[in-house]
Design an enzyme around this catalytic site. Structure first.
Site, short mmCIF file in Angstrom:
data_model
loop_
_atom_site.label_atom_id
_atom_site.label_comp_id
_atom_site.label_asym_id
_atom_site.label_seq_id
_atom_site.Cartn_x
_atom_site.Cartn_y
_atom_site.Cartn_z
N CYS A 66 1.15 -0.95 -0.05
CA CYS A 66 0.16 0.05 -0.03
C CYS A 66 1.12 1.13 0.01
O CYS A 66 2.08 1.10 -0.33
CB CYS A 66 -0.54 0.28 1.11
SG CYS A 66 -0.67 0.02 2.90
N HIS A 99 13.71 -15.49 12.78
CA HIS A 99 13.04 -15.09 14.41
C HIS A 99 12.14 -15.35 14.49
O HIS A 99 11.17 -15.78 15.39
CB HIS A 99 13.83 -13.81 14.54
CG HIS A 99 14.74 -14.23 14.50
ND1 HIS A 99 16.66 -12.92 15.29
CD2 HIS A 99 16.59 -14.62 14.24
CE1 HIS A 99 17.67 -13.22 15.07
NE2 HIS A 99 17.29 -14.32 13.98
#
Length: 150
Positions: A66, A99
């Site tokens: 966006c 992670h």
């Protein structure tokens, strides 16, 4: 890998540029729109479509673009099982997957250009969740919070 991608009017041009990059890297792509410029379209429609594809396992990962990436991330994170992050650098895109098991990448076309967006996308799609104990422990806490709020 199966990738769903979408963008509102603010990200349409960048999305079109990234489609070739994604396919050239051997991924199967599902384009969920927008297909043409409409300044009245709304980012949640596109972000939620991608997020639902990822949550339902129709796609392994998603990308939403966006204007800033922020609205798309907020909307995508409303879907259970989605871990969307705004990334405007390669380190965060890679580490977000390694992670945090990030599965939806959000970018702002008014923030970065095609060269950086390409590097971010390639890094995001090449990264894999590490599975290290500390990362699994942290992800379990996030998932527990998500399930507690249902």
């Amino acid at each position: 890998m199966r990738i769903s991608i979408a963008a509102d009017h603010g990200g349409l041009s960048l999305k079109k540029d990234l489609i070739d990059v994604i396919q050239q890297n051997g991924h199967v792509l599902q384009d969920l729109g927008a297909d043409e410029y409409d300044h009245n379209d709304d980012y949640p429609d596109f972000a939620l479509a991608v997020a639902r594809d990822v949550a339902s396992e129709k796609a392994d990962r998603g990308i939403v673009i966006c204007g800033s990436g922020v609205g798309a991330a907020i909307a995508a994170n409303k879907v259970r099982g989605v871990r969307a992050g705004v990334c405007h650098d390669t380190y965060s895109a890679r580490q977000g997957v390694e992670h945090d098991d990030m599965n939806v990448l959000c970018m702002g076309a008014r923030v970065i250009g095609i060269a950086l967006a390409t590097e971010i996308t390639v890094g995001y799609l090449a990264a894999e969740f590490s599975g290290e104990e500390r990362h699994q422990r942290r992800l379990a806490k996030v998932l527990a919070a998500e399930n507690a709020d249902s």
